[in-house]
Scaffold this motif. Structure first.
Motif, PDB file in Angstrom:
ATOM      1  N   ILE A   1       0.901  -1.105   0.086  1.00 36.25           N
ATOM      2  CA  ILE A   1       0.120   0.012  -0.011  1.00 36.25           C
ATOM      3  C   ILE A   1       1.080   1.084   0.060  1.00 36.25           C
ATOM      4  N   CYS A   2       0.741   2.074  -0.884  1.00 37.37           N
ATOM      5  CA  CYS A   2       2.004   3.049  -0.877  1.00 37.37           C
ATOM      6  C   CYS A   2       1.553   4.188  -2.149  1.00 37.37           C
ATOM      7  N   ASP A   3       1.070   5.710  -1.814  1.00 40.72           N
ATOM      8  CA  ASP A   3       1.359   6.660  -3.010  1.00 40.72           C
ATOM      9  C   ASP A   3       1.350   6.950  -4.193  1.00 40.72           C
ATOM     10  N   PRO A   4       0.500   7.145  -4.599  1.00 43.09           N
ATOM     11  CA  PRO A   4       0.713   7.142  -6.177  1.00 43.09           C
ATOM     12  C   PRO A   4       2.641   7.277  -6.766  1.00 43.09           C
ATOM     13  N   ARG A   5       2.781   8.357  -5.756  1.00 45.86           N
ATOM     14  CA  ARG A   5       4.206   8.751  -6.304  1.00 45.86           C
ATOM     15  C   ARG A   5       5.488   8.284  -5.430  1.00 45.86           C
ATOM     16  N   MET A   6       5.379   6.939  -4.939  1.00 45.57           N
ATOM     17  CA  MET A   6       6.462   6.103  -4.804  1.00 45.57           C
ATOM     18  C   MET A   6       6.783   5.638  -5.889  1.00 45.57           C
ATOM     19  N   THR A   7       8.130   5.854  -6.048  1.00 46.73           N
ATOM     20  CA  THR A   7       9.509   4.640  -7.039  1.00 46.73           C
ATOM     21  C   THR A   7       9.171   3.599  -6.876  1.00 46.73           C
ATOM     22  N   LEU A   8       9.576   3.101  -7.488  1.00 48.22           N
ATOM     23  CA  LEU A   8       9.807   1.503  -7.773  1.00 48.22           C
ATOM     24  C   LEU A   8      10.938   1.205  -6.301  1.00 48.22           C
ATOM     25  N   VAL A   9      11.950   2.457  -6.371  1.00 49.21           N
ATOM     26  CA  VAL A   9      13.423   1.703  -6.164  1.00 49.21           C
ATOM     27  C   VAL A   9      12.983   2.415  -4.866  1.00 49.21           C
ATOM     28  N   ASP A  10      11.990   2.400  -4.150  1.00 48.00           N
ATOM     29  CA  ASP A  10      11.696   3.279  -2.878  1.00 48.00           C
ATOM     30  C   ASP A  10      10.543   2.060  -2.575  1.00 48.00           C
ATOM     31  N   VAL A  11       9.763   1.788  -3.391  1.00 55.07           N
ATOM     32  CA  VAL A  11       8.725   0.860  -2.480  1.00 55.07           C
ATOM     33  C   VAL A  11      10.118  -0.561  -2.051  1.00 55.07           C
ATOM     34  N   LEU A  12      10.981  -0.909  -3.430  1.00 53.74           N
ATOM     35  CA  LEU A  12      11.353  -1.979  -3.060  1.00 53.74           C
ATOM     36  C   LEU A  12      12.161  -2.009  -2.044  1.00 53.74           C
ATOM     37  N   ARG A  13      12.814  -0.953  -1.276  1.00 55.74           N
ATOM     38  CA  ARG A  13      13.509  -0.810  -0.716  1.00 55.74           C
ATOM     39  C   ARG A  13      13.002  -0.492   1.203  1.00 55.74           C
ATOM     40  N   HIS A  14      12.122   0.099   0.656  1.00 57.09           N
ATOM     41  CA  HIS A  14      11.899   0.593   2.147  1.00 57.09           C
ATOM     42  C   HIS A  14      10.293  -0.215   2.402  1.00 57.09           C
ATOM     43  N   GLU A  15       9.421  -0.354   1.748  1.00 60.85           N
ATOM     44  CA  GLU A  15       8.463  -0.854   2.433  1.00 60.85           C
ATOM     45  C   GLU A  15       8.371  -3.109   2.341  1.00 60.85           C
ATOM     46  N   LEU A  16       9.254  -3.436   0.767  1.00 64.10           N
ATOM     47  CA  LEU A  16       9.538  -4.713   0.875  1.00 64.10           C
ATOM     48  C   LEU A  16      10.850  -5.168   1.823  1.00 64.10           C
ATOM     49  N   PHE A  17      11.479  -4.196   1.768  1.00 63.15           N
ATOM     50  CA  PHE A  17      13.067  -4.151   2.625  1.00 63.15           C
ATOM     51  C   PHE A  17      14.110  -4.921   1.740  1.00 63.15           C
ATOM     52  N   LEU A  18      13.747  -5.178   0.185  1.00 59.96           N
ATOM     53  CA  LEU A  18      14.851  -5.148  -0.451  1.00 59.96           C
ATOM     54  C   LEU A  18      16.047  -3.985  -0.426  1.00 59.96           C
ATOM     55  N   THR A  19      16.540  -4.105   0.275  1.00 58.46           N
ATOM     56  CA  THR A  19      17.876  -3.218   0.096  1.00 58.46           C
ATOM     57  C   THR A  19      19.331  -3.133  -0.674  1.00 58.46           C
ATOM     58  N   GLY A  20      19.039  -4.344  -1.096  1.00 59.58           N
ATOM     59  CA  GLY A  20      20.309  -4.659  -1.745  1.00 59.58           C
ATOM     60  C   GLY A  20      20.318  -3.091  -3.340  1.00 59.58           C
ATOM     61  N   THR A  21      19.075  -3.225  -3.979  1.00 56.29           N
ATOM     62  CA  THR A  21      19.651  -2.541  -4.567  1.00 56.29           C
ATOM     63  C   THR A  21      19.696  -0.992  -4.764  1.00 56.29           C
ATOM     64  N   HIS A  22      20.989  -0.031  -4.554  1.00 53.91           N
ATOM     65  CA  HIS A  22      20.499   1.099  -4.743  1.00 53.91           C
ATOM     66  C   HIS A  22      20.457   2.375  -4.872  1.00 53.91           C
ATOM     67  N   VAL A  23      20.814   3.455  -3.961  1.00 59.22           N
ATOM     68  CA  VAL A  23      20.350   4.418  -4.837  1.00 59.22           C
ATOM     69  C   VAL A  23      21.542   5.822  -4.708  1.00 59.22           C
ATOM     70  N   GLY A  24      21.735   6.491  -5.667  1.00 55.65           N
ATOM     71  CA  GLY A  24      23.067   7.405  -5.966  1.00 55.65           C
ATOM     72  C   GLY A  24      22.041   8.319  -6.806  1.00 55.65           C
ATOM     73  N   CYS A  25      21.238   8.932  -7.144  1.00 56.91           N
ATOM     74  CA  CYS A  25      21.434  10.005  -7.904  1.00 56.91           C
ATOM     75  C   CYS A  25      19.863  10.488  -7.843  1.00 56.91           C
ATOM     76  N   GLU A  26      18.855   8.802  -7.761  1.00 56.13           N
ATOM     77  CA  GLU A  26      17.565   9.566  -8.098  1.00 56.13           C
ATOM     78  C   GLU A  26      17.291  10.386  -9.328  1.00 56.13           C
ATOM     79  N   HIS A  27      17.992  10.237 -10.296  1.00 53.58           N
ATOM     80  CA  HIS A  27      17.112  11.248 -11.872  1.00 53.58           C
ATOM     81  C   HIS A  27      18.023  10.412 -13.023  1.00 53.58           C
TER      82      HIS A  27
END
Ligand code: FES
Ligand code: FES
Lengths: 793, 180
Positions: free
Chosen positions: B20-46
Motif C-alpha cells: 500500500i503506497c502513495d501513487p508517487r512512490m518510486t519502484l526503488v523506494d518501494v523495493l527498499r523501504h516497503e519490501l526491505f530489499l535493500t540490495g538495490t541502491h540509490v545514487g542519484c534519483e535522476h
C-alpha cells in the motif's frame, strides 16, 4: 593456506572477506537501516551565496501532513563546529561553522532549518513551504576577488578573507639564485573545484537509547571518534552519551572525514523528539552542499642550471577553501599540505613558499584523496616539462637529473625521506613506454597529421603521518596514533579492532591477513571490528593513506602481544621454556619437536574455562591491545605514471589511449587490493584532469545540481591501466607496508596534462590548468593556427 | 496520510508482494523501504548513476525513474535473486575474483545491468562490455576490473577458456591456495 605451510597470507591476493555480502545485496548501508517509528529529516537550504537571514517562517510547513517538527538554529541552540590551529593571529583566523545557519548564510545550500516528517516525501514537501527571507549581500567568489581591497567580508573574524597565511620556508639567498640562474621558468597554474563524489551520499540515522543513556548515531563517516567528540560538545552531552556507528559505506575519499553539520543536526532533532530520525542526502545536495576540494592557484618561479639542475623554487599558493573551516583539519588542510610537501621527489637547492587559505561564498573544502598533492605535483611536473623544453633535454633526462636517489634524504623542506624507488620507477616506466611502442605510435600519428602526446609524472606520497608530522601542522586536535585490540575466543576465532574505517579499501581482508599470519589461523577465522565508538578503542579513522601503515601496524602489534601471551601459556602447558616454543598454524609447539604441541582451542580453554591451570600471575582471557604511532617524518610511497593521449584536432577531444603506472607502496599486503586502489585513484585523477569541475555563476549559484551537469567519467572515458610493482619496504613498522590509498589520484593529472601539452607541442597551445576540456583544447588549437596563419600572411 | 493510497501487487524475485503506497512512490523506494530489499541502491534519483538498476521483464531498468505502480504486472528481479553469500552465482564470483568492487555501492546495479546485458548478448566483445558498463557509474574501481568480470562471465557461460584475461597476470599463483 594449508596448515604448516610456510606461505604467508601477507603478500597474497587473498579473496576479499567483504565481497560475499556486498555482492549479494546483504551489505548494510545507512539508508538500508530502519527503526520503528522512524522519522525523516530534510534540510531547508540557503538559496543565496551570501545574505543576512531576516526571518524564517515555518508556520505553514508545521501544519502539513506528516510533519513532526521544523527546527531552526534558534530552536536547537547547538554549539558550533570549531577547528583550531595553534598559530599566531597573523597566520590564522579562527572561525566557527554553526550547525544551522544563524544571522547570515555563506553559501548556496547552507543548512538553515531541518524539517522532520513521517516520510521523506512529506518532509520534502514541507521543506519547500518554509519561507526564508534574506537580505542579499555581494558574494565573494574567487581568490582574486577575496583578496582585493574592499571585497565583501565572509567572516568578520577574517577581514581580509584570509583564514591561513603561512610562509613556512625561505632558504637564504634564494633571490640571488633566481636572479642568476641560467633558466627560470615562470608558471601560473589553476586547478578546478571538485567533488570527491562518493557514490553513496552522506546520511545518518540517530536515535536516543534510554537504556544506555546514549544518542546512537549510525552515520557515514571516516572518523567516528571525531564525530563523537564534536557531537557531544555541540549537543551538550557527555562524550560517553554519544555512540557513533559506521555501517557499510559507499565511498568517502575524504569528503566524509570531516564532521558534517547535518549529522549533528539529525542527532539534535532525534534528541528533541525522542524518536529515531534519518537523514539521507540527495544527489543535488551532495553536489552543491557537501564538502568540496582542490581549487588552488599557484604562481611559481623555478630556477635551473644550464645542465638541468633544479636550483630553486619560489611559490605562492592560494587555496579557495569556501565558506567554512572544517573539523578537525581546519581551512589549513590544503595550503599547509602544499607548503610542507611541495618539493616532492626532487632534490632542490632552495625553497620559498607562501600558502594561503581564502574564504569565499562556496561550499566548504574537506580533504579529498591526495590533498593538494595532485595539484603541486601537476605544478612540479609542468615545471619539469617547461624547463626540459627550454634546456633541450628530454622529459626523462630532466627528471633523472633531479630525482632523489640517496636515502634517507633530508630535503630543503626539513623532511627526511625514507627509502623509495624514485629513479627505478621512472626508468622502468620509460622502458615500458619504449616496449609498448609509444614513441613509434606518436611518430606515425604525426606523419598522418594526428596529434599524440606522451606525458610522465613522478611523485611520492607521505603516508605514515603520525602524531609527529601532524603536530608540525600545529592543529589543535592532533591526529596520528591508532589503538587496536586482538582477542581470541574459546573456539579459536579471532576478533581484531581498528579505529580506521573500511569503505572500499578492503581492510576486513588486509588487516585480517596481517593478524592471521601472526596468530597462525585461517583468514576466515579473523574478523575485523570497525566503526563503533562503543566497541573500538579511540583512533583517528581513515584518511591520508594511513589505514594500513598506522592502523594495520596497530593491529599487527596487538596481534603480536596476543601471540606472546599464547606462547607463554602454551609453553607452560607443554612444560617447556617460553623461548623454546613457536606459533605454528593452529597452535603452539616446541621448537624442533613438532609432535609436542597444544592447539589454539586448548590454550583458549585454559585461558577462559580452567583459569586454575594458568601460570602464576598470568591474567585470564586472551585479549590484548596495543597502539602504533610515528614520531619521525613518516614514510613515502612513490610511483611514476605515464599517459599516452591523442588530441583530436577537429573537436579538441582528448582521448587517453594507454596509461602506465609503476608504483611502490612498500610491502603490498594484498597486491590485488593495491592495484584496485591504484586504478580507482588514477580514474579519479583523470576525472580531475579532464572532466569534473564545480562551477558557479556570477551570483554564486552552483551550476551542477545533477549528474547531467557534473561530468564524471564512465567506463568509456577511463582506459585500461597497466600496473607494475616495485617494493621498498617501510623500515619502521613490522609489516613493511607504506600506504596505497591516494597515489593514483596524485600522479594521474600531471601525466595526462603533460601528454596533452606534448601532443600540442609546436602549435603554441599549452595548458596550465585543470580540468582541460575539449572546448579548451579546440579553442587553443584554433587560436594557435589562426595566429600562425596571420603571421604567415 | 494521503487518502489516495493505492494497493499494488508487485512480482519481485518470483514472489508476489502486496504494497500500500502513495501513487508517487518510486519502484526503488518501494523495493527498499516497503519490501526491505535493500540490495538495490540509490545514487542519484535522476536516472544517471544506475545504482538502482533492476531487471524489469528481463531488461535492465532504472528503478528510480519508474513509479511502483508502473511495475505492476511486470516481472521484477533484484540483486537478491542472484546467489547468496554462501553460494554466489558465476557473475558475482567473477566480480570477486577480479576485484570488480571496492565499496560495493554500485555493485548490485552493475550486476543487474550485466545480467540483463549477457542475457541479450551472450558473447560480447570487450568493447561491447565496456559500452554496456558505461551506463552505470562506479567511483571506486576505475571500471577495468568490472569489464574483466563481465567478460570472463560471458566466457565461462560459453564454457570458453578465460585464462588469457588480464586477471591471470594480476594475481599471484598462491591465491587459490589461500582460498582453500
Ligand atoms: S539512483 Fe537511479 S539512476 Fe541513480
Ligand atoms: S565499488 Fe564503490 S562505487 Fe563502485
Amino acid at each position: 593456506m594449508k596448515p604448516n605451510s610456510t606461505k604467508t597470507l601477507v603478500g597474497s591476493s587473498a579473496a576479499r572477506r567483504e565481497d560475499p555480502r556486498l555482492l549479494s545485496g546483504r551489505g548494510r548501508f545507512v539508508d538500508d537501516m530502519h527503526a520503528p517509528g522512524m522519522l525523516h529529516a530534510v534540510f531547508v537550504r540557503s538559496a543565496h551565496a551570501h545574505a543576512r537571514l531576516i526571518g524564517i517562517d515555518s508556520a505553514e510547513a508545521q501544519q502539513m501532513p506528516g510533519v513532526a517538527a521544523v527546527f531552526t538554529a534558534e530552536d536547537l541552540r547547538l554549539g558550533p563546529i570549531v577547528a583550531g590551529l595553534d598559530r599566531p593571529a597573523k597566520e590564522w583566523a579562527e572561525t566557527a561553522m554553526p550547525i544551522l545557519a544563524s544571522g547570515k548564510v555563506r553559501f548556496v545550500g547552507e543548512p538553515i532549518a531541518v524539517v522532520v516528517a513521517s516520510d521523506p516525501y512529506a518532509a520534502e514537501d514541507a521543506a519547500e513551504q518554509v519561507d526564508v527571507s534574506y537580505d542579499p549581500l555581494d558574494p565573494v567568489l574567487g581568490d582574486d576577488q577575496a583578496l582585493s581591497a574592499g571585497a565583501p567580508v565572509v567572516h568578520e573574524e577574517a577581514p581580509q578573507n584570509t583564514l591561513v597565511d603561512v610562509s613556512l620556508f625561505a632558504t637564504e639567498g634564494i633571490d640571488r639564485i633566481l636572479d642568476e640562474a641560467h633558466t627560470v621558468v615562470e608558471v601560473d597554474l589553476r586547478t578546478g573545484r571538485q567533488n570527491a563524489l562518493p557514490l553513496e551520499t552522506r546520511g545518518a540515522l540517530a536515535q536516543w537509547d534510554d537504556r544506555s543513556e546514549q544518542m546512537v548515531v549510525h552515520t557515514c563517516t571516516q572518523t567516528p571518534h571525531q564525530v563523537r567528540t564534536v557531537a557531544a560538545e555541540s549537543l551538550g552531552l557527555l562524550e560517553r552519551q554519544v555512540r557513533i556507528v559506521v555501517p557499510d559505506m559507499g565511498g568517502g575519499f575524504g569528503q566524509k572525514c570531516v564532521v558534517s553539520r547535518e549529522e549533528i543536526a539529525t542527532a539534535a532533532a532525534a534528541l528533541r523528539l525522542r524518536k529515531p530520525v534519518k537523514w539521507i542526502e540527495d544527489r543535488r545536495e551532495a553536489l552543491t552542499a557537501a564538502f568540496l576540494a582542490r581549487q588552488q592557484h599557484y604562481t611559481a618561479r623555478a630556477a635551473f642550471s644550464s645542465d638541468g639542475e633544479f636550483l630553486a623554487l619560489d611559490v605562492d599558493v592560494i587555496c579557495d577553501m569556501g565558506a567554512y573551516s572544517v573539523y578537525p583539519f581546519t581551512a589549513g588542510i590544503e595550503p599547509l599540505m602544499a607548503s610542507a610537501e611541495m618539493p616532492g621527489v626532487y632534490r632542490l637547492g632552495a625553497y620559498r613558499v607562501r600558502g594561503r587559505a581564502v574564504t569565499t561564498n562556496k561550499a566548504p573544502t574537506a580533504p579529498y584523496r591526495g590533498v593538494s598533492r595532485p595539484q603541486y605535483v601537476l605544478l612540479l611536473e609542468h615545471i619539469m616539462e617547461r624547463a626540459a623544453a627550454e634546456l633541450g633535454m628530454t622529459s626523462v633526462d630532466i627528471r633523472r637529473r633531479n630525482l632523489i636517489t640517496e636515502f634517507p634524504y633530508k630535503s630543503v623542506n626539513n623532511i627526511t625521506y625514507d627509502p623509495g624507488s624514485y629513479l627505478e620507477s621512472l626508468e622502468l616506466c620509460e622502458k615500458l613506454v619504449q616496449e609498448r611502442g609509444w614513441p613509434q605510435m606518436q611518430q606515425k600519428a604525426a606523419e598522418e597529421g594526428r596529434r599524440i602526446g606522451i606525458g610522465y609524472s613522478c611523485f611520492s606520497e607521505r603516508t605514515g603521518y603520525g602524531t609527529g608530522a601532524f603536530a608540525q601542522r600545529k592543529m589543535k586536535a592532533v591526529p596520528g596514533f591508532d589503538l587496536a585490540e586482538a582477542r581470541m575466543d574459546f573456539t579459536g576465532a579471532v576478533t581484531i579492532t581498528s579505529a580506521t574505517i573500511n569503505h572500499g579499501q578492503s581492510h576486513e581482508t588486509t588487516m585480517s591477513q596481517i593478524a592471521a599470519d601472526v596468530l597462525g589461523v585461517e583468514l576466515s577465522a579473523v574478523r575485523l571490528e570497525q566503526g563503533d565508538t562503543e566497541r573500538v578503542p579511540y583512533g583517528w579513522g581513515t584518511f591520508a593513506s594511513r589505514s594500513i601503515v598506522v592502523g594495520g601496524s596497530a593491529v599487527r602489534n596487538a596481534a603480536s602481544r596476543l601471540k606472546e601471551k599464547m606462547l607463554a601459556l602454551g609453553a607452560h602447558l607443554l612444560e617447556a621454556e617460553a623461548d623454546q616454543v613457536e606459533m605454528h598454524h593452529g597452535g603452539v609447539r616446541v621448537l624442533g619437536e613438532p609432535e609436542r604441541s597444544v592447539s589454539h582451542t586448548e590454550i583458549a580453554t585454559v585461558a577462559y574455562l580452567q583459569a586454575q591451570r594458568l601460570p602464576e600471575g598470568m591474567p585470564p582471557g586472551l585479549s590484548e591491545s596495543d597502539s602504533f604511532d610515528v614520531f619521525n617524518d613518516g614514510t613515502f610511497s612513490n610511483a611514476t605514471h605515464a599517459a599516452l593521449v591523442e588530441v583530436h584536432e577537429g573537436t579538441g577531444q582528448p582521448e587517453i589511449l594507454s596509461f602506465l603506472c609503476v608504483e611502490d607502496c612498500g610491502v603490498a599486503i594484498n597486491p590485488q587490493v593495491v592495484e584496485g586502489q591504484a586504478r580507482g585513484g588514477i580514474a579519479q585523477g583523470i576525472a580531475g584532469a579532464l572532466f569534473e569541475e564545480i562551477e558557479y555563476d556570477a551570483a554564486g549559484h552552483p551550476l551542477a545540481g545533477s549528474f547531467m551537469d557534473y561530468r564524471t567519467p564512465t567506463a568509456q572515458e577511463i582506459p585500461d591501466i597497466e600496473i607494475h610493482h616495485l617494493e621498498t619496504p617501510c623500515l619502521f613498522n613490522e609489516t613493511g607496508a607504506k600506504g596505497a590509498g591516494e597515489g593514483g589520484t596524485i600522479g594521474a593529472p600531471a601525466a595526462v596534462v603533460n601528454a596533452i601539452n606534448d601532443a600540442c607541442r609546436g602549435t603554441g597551445a599549452e595548458f596550465s590548468h585543470v580540468p582541460i576540456t575539449s572546448r579548451d583544447i579546440h579553442a587553443a588549437l584554433f587560436a594557435a593556427t589562426t595566429t600562425s596563419k596571420l603571421q604567415e600572411a | 496520510m494521503s487518502e489516495n493510497k493505492q494497493l499494488l501487487t508487485l512480482q519481485v524475485n518470483g514472489e508476489d508482494h502486496e504494497v500500500i503506497c502513495d501513487p508517487r512512490m518510486t519502484l526503488v523506494d518501494v523495493l527498499r523501504h516497503e519490501l526491505f530489499l535493500t540490495g538495490t541502491h540509490v545514487g542519484c534519483e535522476h536516472g544517471v548513476c544506475g545504482a538502482c538498476t533492476v531487471l524489469v521483464d528481463d531488461k535492465p531498468a532504472r528503478a528510480c525513474l519508474i513509479f511502483a505502480a508502473q511495475a505492476e504486472g511486470r516481472v521484477i528481479r533484484t540483486v537478491e535473486s542472484l546467489g547468496t553469500p554462501e553460494e554466489l552465482n558465476d557473475l558475482q564470483e567473477e566480480f570477486s575474483r577480479h576485484h570488480g568492487l571496492q565499496c560495493g555501492f554500485c555493485t548490485p546495479g552493475m550486476l543487474m545491468l550485466a545480467e540483463g546485458f549477457l542475457a541479450e548478448e551472450p558473447n560480447p566483445s570487450r568493447e561491447q562490455v565496456r559500452e554496456c558498463i558505461s551506463a552505470n557509474l562506479c567511483r571506486c574501481t576505475g571500471y577495468q576490473t568490472i569489464v574483466d568480470a563481465v567478460e570472463c562471465t560471458s566466457k565461462r557461460r560459453q564454457s570458453a577458456d578465460c585464462s588469457g584475461c588480464s586477471f591471470a597476470a594480476a594475481v599471484p599463483q598462491n591465491k587459490e591456495e589461500n582460498q582453500a
